[in-house]
Design a protein around this motif. Sequence first.
Motif, short mmCIF file in Angstrom:
data_model
loop_
_atom_site.label_atom_id
_atom_site.label_comp_id
_atom_site.label_asym_id
_atom_site.label_seq_id
_atom_site.Cartn_x
_atom_site.Cartn_y
_atom_site.Cartn_z
N SER A 72 42.80 7.49 40.02
CA SER A 72 41.54 7.81 40.20
C SER A 72 40.90 7.00 41.32
O SER A 72 39.79 7.28 42.11
CB SER A 72 40.68 7.65 38.92
N PHE A 94 52.98 4.88 57.67
CA PHE A 94 52.30 6.10 57.04
C PHE A 94 53.04 7.35 57.56
O PHE A 94 53.30 7.34 59.03
CB PHE A 94 51.01 6.07 57.11
N GLU A 311 42.39 15.95 44.47
CA GLU A 311 41.16 16.54 44.49
C GLU A 311 41.02 17.44 43.16
O GLU A 311 39.94 17.72 42.90
CB GLU A 311 41.04 17.59 45.85
N MET B 1 43.73 10.34 69.29
CA MET B 1 44.40 10.83 68.21
C MET B 1 44.41 9.63 66.86
O MET B 1 44.66 8.44 67.16
CB MET B 1 45.99 11.04 68.54
N THR B 2 43.97 10.13 65.58
CA THR B 2 44.06 9.08 64.76
C THR B 2 45.34 8.89 64.22
O THR B 2 46.25 9.50 64.48
CB THR B 2 42.94 9.34 63.41
N SER B 3 45.65 7.51 63.67
CA SER B 3 46.84 7.28 63.40
C SER B 3 47.24 7.91 61.95
O SER B 3 46.29 8.09 61.18
CB SER B 3 47.00 5.59 63.42
N ALA B 4 48.59 7.99 61.77
CA ALA B 4 48.97 8.35 60.44
C ALA B 4 48.33 7.74 59.27
O ALA B 4 47.79 8.16 58.32
CB ALA B 4 50.41 8.53 60.28
N ARG B 5 48.20 6.41 59.47
CA ARG B 5 47.74 5.66 58.46
C ARG B 5 46.07 5.64 58.18
O ARG B 5 45.96 6.06 57.06
CB ARG B 5 47.47 4.06 58.79
N ALA B 7 44.73 8.50 58.76
CA ALA B 7 44.59 10.08 58.52
C ALA B 7 45.02 10.08 56.91
O ALA B 7 44.20 10.70 56.29
CB ALA B 7 45.54 10.79 59.43
N VAL B 8 46.02 9.37 56.61
CA VAL B 8 46.34 9.49 55.07
C VAL B 8 45.28 8.79 54.14
O VAL B 8 44.86 9.28 53.26
CB VAL B 8 47.69 8.88 54.76
N LEU B 9 44.97 7.61 54.57
CA LEU B 9 44.03 6.80 53.83
C LEU B 9 42.79 7.55 53.71
O LEU B 9 42.02 7.51 52.50
CB LEU B 9 43.75 5.36 54.28
N ALA B 11 42.48 10.82 54.06
CA ALA B 11 42.71 12.11 53.25
C ALA B 11 42.33 11.83 51.64
O ALA B 11 41.99 12.58 50.95
CB ALA B 11 43.88 12.74 53.41
N VAL B 12 42.87 10.47 51.33
CA VAL B 12 42.85 10.21 49.87
C VAL B 12 41.48 9.94 49.53
O VAL B 12 41.13 10.30 48.33
CB VAL B 12 43.79 8.94 49.65
N ARG B 13 40.96 9.14 50.52
CA ARG B 13 39.47 8.98 50.15
C ARG B 13 38.42 10.08 50.04
O ARG B 13 37.89 10.20 48.95
CB ARG B 13 39.02 7.94 51.38
N ALA B 15 39.33 12.98 49.06
CA ALA B 15 39.89 13.88 48.03
C ALA B 15 39.29 13.13 46.62
O ALA B 15 38.99 13.93 45.65
CB ALA B 15 41.55 13.95 47.82
N LEU B 16 39.20 11.82 46.60
CA LEU B 16 38.57 11.05 45.50
C LEU B 16 37.06 10.98 45.49
O LEU B 16 36.66 10.22 44.72
CB LEU B 16 39.37 9.60 45.29
N VAL B 19 35.34 11.98 42.40
CA VAL B 19 36.22 11.69 41.11
C VAL B 19 35.83 10.33 40.44
O VAL B 19 35.87 9.10 41.31
CB VAL B 19 37.67 11.74 41.53
N ALA B 21 35.78 6.84 38.67
CA ALA B 21 36.81 5.73 38.47
C ALA B 21 37.38 5.81 36.97
O ALA B 21 36.57 5.73 36.11
CB ALA B 21 36.39 4.44 38.87
#
Lengths: 483, 216
Positions: A72, A94, A311, B1-5, B7-9, B11-13, B15-16, B19, B21
């Motif tokens: 979460s 990453f 999600e 171009m954004t770095s993979a780091r 982009a991934v962080l 995307a996770v942020r 997605a949540l 949500v 805690a």
Amino acid sequence: MKLPETASNMAHLNANAFGAAARAALEDQPLRSALAKATDTFADRRGRVLDEMPAWEELRTHGNAIKAEALSRLDHHLAHFVREAEARGTKVHFARNRAEACQVVEGLADRLGARTIVKSKSMVTEEIGLNAALEARGLEPVETDLGEWIVQLAGETPSHIIVPAIHKSKDEIARLFQEKLGTDGDLDAEELTAVARKILRGTYLEAELGISGVNFAIAETGSFLVLENEGNARLSTSLPRVHLAVMGLEKLLPRWQDLETFLRLLPRSGTGQHLTSYQSIFTGPKQSPEDEGPDEVHVLILDNGRSAVLEDDVARETLACIRCGACLNVCPVYRQVGGHAYGSVYPGPIGAIVTPQLVGTESAVPLPSASSLCGACRDVCPVKIDIPRILLHLRGKVVERMPTRAPLERLGFRMWSLAARSPRAWRIATRVGRPLARLAASPSGVGRLARRLVPPLQGWTHGRALPRAAKVSFRERYARREA
Amino acid sequence: MTSAREAVLGAVRRALDKVPAAPTAAGPSPARPDDWTAAERVERFRAKLEGVGGVVHEVADAAAAATLLGELRDAGGWSEVAISDEPLVAEVTGGCGIEGFDGGSDRTRLEACDVGVTTAQFAVAETGTLVLLSSAERHRLTSLLPPVHVALVPLERVVTGLGDALGHARTAGDGSPPPLVTLITGPSRTGDIELQMVMGVHGPRDLHVILIGAAS
């Protein structure tokens, strides 16, 4: 059918062929005996080791709560992990997808001038097809887990999360070694293992790069842990100059203290051991005055469809999986068809929910339905993932996204829905339908023809007899009795 | 171009984002054993480790450990012995006239040794586990490459639970975990060929633990 872009997230994906592959597996008697022996053995061992652990349910609840907490706030824990790992000298990379992940490894291998690369067992490197990518560049990745090494030697893919070569008999392996390595064709398990030890010892010593997976990563210390029984992960991460660990982004635990619960949960669930022979917990490269171990430690964190799963409120807990394999061993479907039929790196009940979410439901249409929803997987799951609920959720998604699929099934349910909405329509429908159903179930030629040709009956009656409807329905008898 | 780091962080942020805690699950693991007496710890350690194919010996002091090690050497016909840099290892091997090889950089020679002698920083009674901290001793390869591993463990290093040993390891490297914490519970094993158990597939085939200081 056009597959979504995510179909390329997984190497060797062939999940849409589940039906045909499962039918072929059912005809393969040696495979089915090997599966029965292996799945029974692991389920029995697990049962015995749980008898000595009265607090098992409390442990599962704790494991579930830690994973729920971690997922979460995964953004926070990932950032924390990166900070702590980098502070201790670990290099963190990453990758958004499979191609990027392979590029990171290729870049590292190029910089090192590496040729031989030793690998300890890692599902995620199978997912990204790392070996093929490295081989295409003229590098030589060598799997060192005995089962994985056998599978690699045979040019196949693993069929079980814990026992990759479960589908191969000792005699087949002896013949494989004879053909590829020139050993005698009648070696026993001890002798075959000794051959592997001897050959691989040389490989560890010459490899420039060692690649491992990750069972758990710890945010507060930037550490990660690898569990094993053979010692090949210890060798792969101790002898080469550089160690690279590859992990899915869901592997994080918030605290060092959380390890204790997972060390109690994972080996008991996976192999029925109270602890595997070895756990290695890595926190950065060697510190002076240490002169053993790698000079560089790298971690590669992979998304490849995982962040999208976060999600989804129902499916999020898919990412709590610790890859123990317990659900495979109790699944009535996996136990009959084995791992290869799923056409995915991740087989069994957990694979049936992981695969469609990583590669898109359209690329794995049959998998959410490859289950009788008996719930055995949920009952053994060490972190209490409600797999049947997620299977149903994914079946719903298949229907939503593919509205033209299975038109006859749709028509059937629409008619049933019409009939069931009014008592009168129901009476008429059953009066017309019952003689037809009796005919279809009858031993007559018409019945046989109907069972062979009518689509829903075809599959259903393949392995069972169609029950015959009564001449007079319960409602009719009840009405007569009243009169 | 954004770095993979990023982009991934990111995307996770995202997605949540909506949500809530989940509550913290911090706290001790269930099923932690209560504190056992020294005798209970030794008994449990022996039962657990021998249950997975290790051998546990108990001796009164370093001199007795040396005598035992000499007997093991004669019985096993060991000629080349690799040793870690712990003073206790030098004392015990020296005590039975073994001239140990202490040179991890010469891997080919280490690879050819018949046995590796080290200590362990902790032994866990609950699970029959040795805990090796890379910051405390030079035993990463000595405990791994030779086909036999002998671990000398002073009795005061035997702790009750996995959590006790892990708790110490958490801060053993200058307040951090050391670069490597290795947990060892029995010899190297595999069941990958028809589930038949075979010992010593990649690591040591035999594991001896000599507990030193037992009231025997």
